[in-house]
Enzyme design. Structure first.
Site, PDB file in Angstrom:
ATOM      1  N   PHE A 127       0.857  -1.191   0.000  1.00  0.00           N
ATOM      2  CA  PHE A 127       0.000   0.000   0.000  1.00  0.00           C
ATOM      3  C   PHE A 127       0.885   1.231   0.000  1.00  0.00           C
ATOM      4  O   PHE A 127       1.708   1.417   0.896  1.00  0.00           O
ATOM      5  CB  PHE A 127      -0.903   0.011   1.246  1.00  0.00           C
ATOM      6  CG  PHE A 127      -1.893   1.145   1.224  1.00  0.00           C
ATOM      7  CD1 PHE A 127      -3.169   0.963   0.691  1.00  0.00           C
ATOM      8  CD2 PHE A 127      -1.556   2.402   1.713  1.00  0.00           C
ATOM      9  CE1 PHE A 127      -4.085   2.023   0.656  1.00  0.00           C
ATOM     10  CE2 PHE A 127      -2.470   3.465   1.671  1.00  0.00           C
ATOM     11  CZ  PHE A 127      -3.732   3.264   1.148  1.00  0.00           C
ATOM     12  N   ASP A 212       9.282   2.584   1.717  1.00  0.00           N
ATOM     13  CA  ASP A 212       8.111   3.358   2.144  1.00  0.00           C
ATOM     14  C   ASP A 212       7.910   3.099   3.633  1.00  0.00           C
ATOM     15  O   ASP A 212       7.455   2.028   4.028  1.00  0.00           O
ATOM     16  CB  ASP A 212       6.891   2.905   1.320  1.00  0.00           C
ATOM     17  CG  ASP A 212       5.598   3.576   1.782  1.00  0.00           C
ATOM     18  OD1 ASP A 212       5.588   4.232   2.837  1.00  0.00           O
ATOM     19  OD2 ASP A 212       4.586   3.423   1.062  1.00  0.00           O
ATOM     20  N   LYS A 241       2.571   9.932   8.375  1.00  0.00           N
ATOM     21  CA  LYS A 241       1.823   9.551   9.586  1.00  0.00           C
ATOM     22  C   LYS A 241       2.431  10.131  10.871  1.00  0.00           C
ATOM     23  O   LYS A 241       2.249  11.303  11.151  1.00  0.00           O
ATOM     24  CB  LYS A 241       1.684   8.042   9.657  1.00  0.00           C
ATOM     25  CG  LYS A 241       0.779   7.500   8.543  1.00  0.00           C
ATOM     26  CD  LYS A 241       0.411   6.066   8.770  1.00  0.00           C
ATOM     27  CE  LYS A 241      -0.416   5.481   7.647  1.00  0.00           C
ATOM     28  NZ  LYS A 241      -1.848   5.703   7.776  1.00  0.00           N
TER      29      LYS A 241
HETATM   30  C1  LIG Z   1       2.926   2.346   3.780  1.00  0.00           C
HETATM   31  C2  LIG Z   1       2.028   3.497   3.434  1.00  0.00           C
HETATM   32  N1  LIG Z   1       2.364   4.307   2.418  1.00  0.00           N
HETATM   33  C3  LIG Z   1       1.601   5.351   2.083  1.00  0.00           C
HETATM   34  C4  LIG Z   1       0.424   5.622   2.735  1.00  0.00           C
HETATM   35  C5  LIG Z   1      -0.409   6.802   2.318  1.00  0.00           C
HETATM   36  O1  LIG Z   1      -0.292   7.848   3.242  1.00  0.00           O
HETATM   37  P1  LIG Z   1      -1.369   9.005   3.275  1.00  0.00           P
HETATM   38  O2  LIG Z   1      -2.659   8.409   3.712  1.00  0.00           O
HETATM   39  O3  LIG Z   1      -0.810  10.006   4.253  1.00  0.00           O
HETATM   40  O4  LIG Z   1      -1.432   9.556   1.887  1.00  0.00           O
HETATM   41  C6  LIG Z   1       0.034   4.822   3.801  1.00  0.00           C
HETATM   42  C7  LIG Z   1      -1.231   5.065   4.510  1.00  0.00           C
HETATM   43  O5  LIG Z   1      -1.782   4.221   5.169  1.00  0.00           O
HETATM   44  C8  LIG Z   1       0.852   3.715   4.152  1.00  0.00           C
HETATM   45  O6  LIG Z   1       0.517   2.896   5.151  1.00  0.00           O
END
Ligand SMILES: Cc1ncc(COP(=O)(O)O)c(C=O)c1O
Length: 385
Positions: A127, A212, A241
């Site tokens: 994700f 990520d 986050k």
């Molecule tokens: C691993 C990861 N990358 C990216 C995102 C996306 O972040 P945002 O919701 O701040 O756009 C999330 C959100 O849950 C995530 O868990």
């Protein structure tokens, strides 16, 4: 409520106040919050140092425009570079935007250094966000057919399968993008040997290694960055986050060899404004304070010990994760039921998969809150598992 775009099945309550591990709704009902805005409130709800930082900064300077340096842009990027060992930092408003920037940066680098290579290898169940490119990069089941046509240039392979990565590499490949613990995918830590071998493989093949850490960074896993558990370093790292402790801010970090954006390639109206960076500064001070990571470990162990002791009673078949990003797996697909019943018992938990409950409490979790979780979850699971 009728004017709020219905993008989620929200319960008919209104959250009004938060403090530490608790939230209160419009009926004055309290909730033990083990979701914390999907792991954003790393210091809990409304932590005093973020209130102070925002109050002070809002009277000094909110946004001089990203066309100018501001003191926090300088000091916070220096702190992040020093903590991560990477060189350059670009602040964004969300994790998706940070990953979008990582994708653009890798493509730009591929244009310069790999004869126009642009493909990024990503993983099933990964994700990376909800913009078009990050949805295209994600391996979330069902997303492959949404919002067609997708952004091309992402090749998906099974998570933690090194041979599959190797087989997918072509002259078009520029990078591999990995979550070292898949969060939305169900809290799945990648095996140590896989992450180390993948780092070696990307180096041998001359590819960028993008990690990520939007969900796992900023002490969530018990280390400042989860990749530190694996003794590897990425070329490009994304954070979000917990970075702002609930304030919307994320970041793209890069080593100088791959920090190839030219003026005008990347930007945004709110990027790097001092208001949000005052919150980041407060978060970084808190998580680097002596004893903070030890406390995350300690409470992670306590929570895992509790879950292990209740496993039979609660029907938990596996407890996994790191730090305070933990998951309980069940034999049956009971997670949605548990979330719903948890809400009515004043407990907020999350279900990333039909048989998985994810726990992402405040990193300032206390022993008495763990006992409260025990009580509220015991009530919640009765008659379900
Ligand atoms: C691993 C990861 N990358 C990216 C995102 C996306 O972040 P945002 O919701 O701040 O756009 C999330 C959100 O849950 C995530 O868990």
């Amino acid at each position: 409520m009728k004017h709020v775009m219905p993008i989620a099945d929200r319960p008919p309550i209104i959250m009004q106040r938060g403090a530490g591990s608790y939230l209160w709704d419009n009926n004055g009902r309290d909730y033990l919050d083990f979701v914390q805005g999907w792991a954003v409130n790393c210091l809990g709800h409304c932590p005093p140092e973020i209130i102070t930082a925002l109050t002070h900064q809002s009277s000094q300077l909110i946004n001089p425009s990203p066309a100018f340096y501001n003191p926090l842009m300088l000091s916070v990027s220096t702190q992040l570079a020093q903590l991560s060992g990477l060189d350059h930092v670009f602040f964004t408003n969300s994790g998706a935007e940070a990953n979008e920037g990582a994708i653009k940066l890798a493509r730009k680098w591929g244009g310069i250094h790999r004869d126009g290579a642009y493909e990024i290898i990503t993983f099933t169940h990964s994700f990376h966000g909800r913009t078009l490119a990050t949805m295209s990069a994600s391996g979330k089941p069902g997303w492959d057919t949404l919002f067609e046509p997708k952004v091309p240039g992402f090749v998906k392979v099974p998570y933690a399968d090194l041979d599959a990565v190797d087989a997918a590499i072509t002259p078009r490949t520029v990078a591999v993008m990995l979550e070292v613990i898949q969060g939305e995918g169900g809290v799945i830590p990648a095996p140590h040997s896989f992450v180390q071998s993948l780092r070696r493989l990307t180096q041998q093949k001359g590819l960028l290694f993008i990690i990520d850490e939007v969900q796992t960074g900023i002490a969530r896993s018990g280390a400042l960055f989860a990749h530190q558990h694996y003794q590897v370093q990425p070329d490009i790292l994304t954070l979000g986050k917990g970075l702002g402790g609930g304030v919307p801010v994320a970041a793209l970090l890069a080593k100088d060899q791959c920090s190839v954006f030219e003026y005008g390639d990347q930007g945004g109206t709110y990027n790097g404004n001092p208001l949000v960076l005052a919150a980041v500064n407060a978060v970084l001070q808190a998580i680097t304070a002596e004893g903070f990571l030890a406390s995350v470990h300690h409470h992670s162990n306590q929570l895992q010990t509790l879950i292990a002791s209740r496993a039979t009673e609660w029907g938990v078949t596996e407890c996994r994760g790191m730090g305070l990003l933990l998951a309980m797996q069940f034999k049956q697909d009971v997670a949605a039921q548990l979330v719903k019943k948890g809400l009515s018992n004043g407990l907020l938990i999350n279900a990333p998969r039909p048989n998985v409950i994810r726990l992402m409490p405040s990193l300032r979790l206390t022993e008495s809150e763990i006992q409260d979780f025990d009580m509220r979850f015991s009530l919640t699971q009765q008659g379900i598992s």
